[in-house]
Design an enzyme around this catalytic site. Sequence first.
Site, PDB file in Angstrom:
ATOM      1  N   HIS A   1     -18.947  17.532  54.097  1.00 41.50           N
ATOM      2  CA  HIS A   1     -18.371  18.397  53.056  1.00 41.50           C
ATOM      3  C   HIS A   1     -17.633  17.568  52.020  1.00 41.50           C
ATOM      4  CE1 HIS A   1     -14.068  18.297  54.421  1.00 41.50           C
ATOM      5  NE2 HIS A   1     -14.605  18.097  55.606  1.00 41.50           N
TER       6      HIS A   1
ATOM      7  N   ASP B   1     -15.273  19.300  49.813  1.00 37.53           N
ATOM      8  CA  ASP B   1     -14.005  19.936  49.466  1.00 37.53           C
ATOM      9  C   ASP B   1     -12.885  19.257  50.252  1.00 37.53           C
ATOM     10  OD1 ASP B   1     -15.174  21.186  51.833  1.00 37.53           O
ATOM     11  OD2 ASP B   1     -13.493  22.603  51.767  1.00 37.53           O
TER      12      ASP B   1
ATOM     13  N   ASP C   1     -11.890  12.304  54.899  1.00 35.53           N
ATOM     14  CA  ASP C   1     -12.156  13.722  55.154  1.00 35.53           C
ATOM     15  C   ASP C   1     -12.521  14.449  53.864  1.00 35.53           C
ATOM     16  OD1 ASP C   1     -12.300  16.179  56.442  1.00 35.53           O
ATOM     17  OD2 ASP C   1     -10.144  16.525  56.376  1.00 35.53           O
TER      18      ASP C   1
ATOM     19  N   GLU D   1     -15.510  23.758  53.747  1.00 35.92           N
ATOM     20  CA  GLU D   1     -15.183  23.445  55.132  1.00 35.92           C
ATOM     21  C   GLU D   1     -13.698  23.615  55.413  1.00 35.92           C
ATOM     22  OE1 GLU D   1     -14.279  21.170  58.778  1.00 35.92           O
ATOM     23  OE2 GLU D   1     -13.424  20.931  56.772  1.00 35.92           O
ATOM     24  N   GLU D   2     -12.861  23.305  54.414  1.00 31.34           N
ATOM     25  CA  GLU D   2     -11.420  23.396  54.619  1.00 31.34           C
ATOM     26  C   GLU D   2     -10.890  24.823  54.499  1.00 31.34           C
ATOM     27  OE1 GLU D   2     -10.007  21.045  55.848  1.00 31.34           O
ATOM     28  OE2 GLU D   2     -10.838  19.146  55.148  1.00 31.34           O
TER      29      GLU D   2
ATOM     30  N   ASP E   1     -17.573  13.978  60.727  1.00 33.31           N
ATOM     31  CA  ASP E   1     -16.357  14.567  60.164  1.00 33.31           C
ATOM     32  C   ASP E   1     -15.271  14.645  61.220  1.00 33.31           C
ATOM     33  OD1 ASP E   1     -14.639  15.777  58.368  1.00 33.31           O
ATOM     34  OD2 ASP E   1     -15.441  17.789  58.692  1.00 33.31           O
TER      35      ASP E   1
ATOM     36  N   HIS F   1      -5.745  14.879  55.993  1.00 32.93           N
ATOM     37  CA  HIS F   1      -4.778  15.876  55.532  1.00 32.93           C
ATOM     38  C   HIS F   1      -3.394  15.275  55.285  1.00 32.93           C
ATOM     39  CE1 HIS F   1      -7.142  19.538  57.340  1.00 32.93           C
ATOM     40  NE2 HIS F   1      -7.939  18.615  56.808  1.00 32.93           N
TER      41      HIS F   1
END
Length: 421
Positions: free
Chosen positions: A82, A84, A113, A147-148, A172, A394
């Site tokens: 992903h 995003d 990520d 995805e997030e 991931d 994150h």
Amino acid sequence: MNYKFSEKDLLNDLKGLLQIDSTNADAGPVMPEAPLGIGINAAINYVLELGEHFGFRTKNCDGYCGYIEMGQGKEMIGILTHVDTVPVGDGWSVNPFDLTIDGDKAYGRGTIDNKGPTLVALYAMKALADSGALINKRVRLIIGGDEEGEKWHCMNRYKATEEAPTYAFSPDSGYPAIFAEKGILNISIERELDPAIHNLGFFSGAQINTVPDYAKAIVSDAVYERIGKPAHASQPHEGVNAMLLLAQELRVLGLDHPFLDLIDIANAEGLDIDFEDEISGKLTINPSIANVNHERAVLKCDIRYPVTMNGADIGKNIARAVEPLGFRFEINHDLAPLHIEKESYLIDALQKIYEDYTGDTTGPKVIGGGTYARAFDNAVAFGGRFPEEPNTCHQTDEYWSIVSMKKNFDIITKALESLVQ
């Protein structure tokens, strides 16, 4: 077989991808061709254009996702990634929307990520295509844009019209091969407040799958703030929850408020959800988002629960625990666990590649994170972070080791070589 890896080209392409702001739910205007925001659609198209440049077939699926495909054959191996990202937050020492190299570290939001692994996977496909190796199946890099978020609109759109992979893996998460992912439960706990209750403003958290690193409270015109440390909600112990710190401080000051009563029990023991199983271990809970004013108090939490349980049963316990405090409970999102047999073909094949490359024989593992592997049958998480590496997903100053990029390139290329025969 040794495959050619161009570090310079990869980092240059990663720099361009990082410069596109594709923050989930905040990626610029939403348009018919960009339903998740123009930034996310731009990031998908950026990777698709690289795929076209490499000579592969590509498709943008209405701005929700896209794919890049090589090879021929009835069966198809999927690589699930992903582009995003979660919000940036405060406190960065570098520009989060650019690539900054410091020694072996490549900094920027999405480096690990999952923009970095997306490009590593694409480069692995190119290396395999150029190698002359026998390819009896197609390889398809499936690039998602949600995805997030909680709803995974991208994978739902893909599955509505596109072909499901025969086997798939998602770089991931990490290594070794991952045979189980805990269930993910996102919940809201809220109540209206009586005007007679002490007026409290309390605000913390921007993303439900992140440990909040900032909290602010307003009490009788006095402002209180606390700074924590962000981390992925699947590993709340790696962060410092600013919300909990500030609530504790207000308690020490003698403040009495229903929201603080709720925070007192916003843990596995207090909510009567202290569950675990032999496959995936203990349930974790992360109080993620707080919004309290004179009319209403809202707390949102991210829960990762054992693979032998279900979200509905956990929800019943939470509802019983918060009812005496006058709060009502709601499940906003429940993503069922993933669990496949350790001895399955896919786990065996991927684990062998990993063990041969690293010498690590600790065996397949379980994670609390959620990957696109849950979107398809015969899919697992495989790739990203090695066991000895810190998890910067994150977090402020997210980075990925360049050495790790190269190792991932080697392993992913060898995995594809094995799976396409």
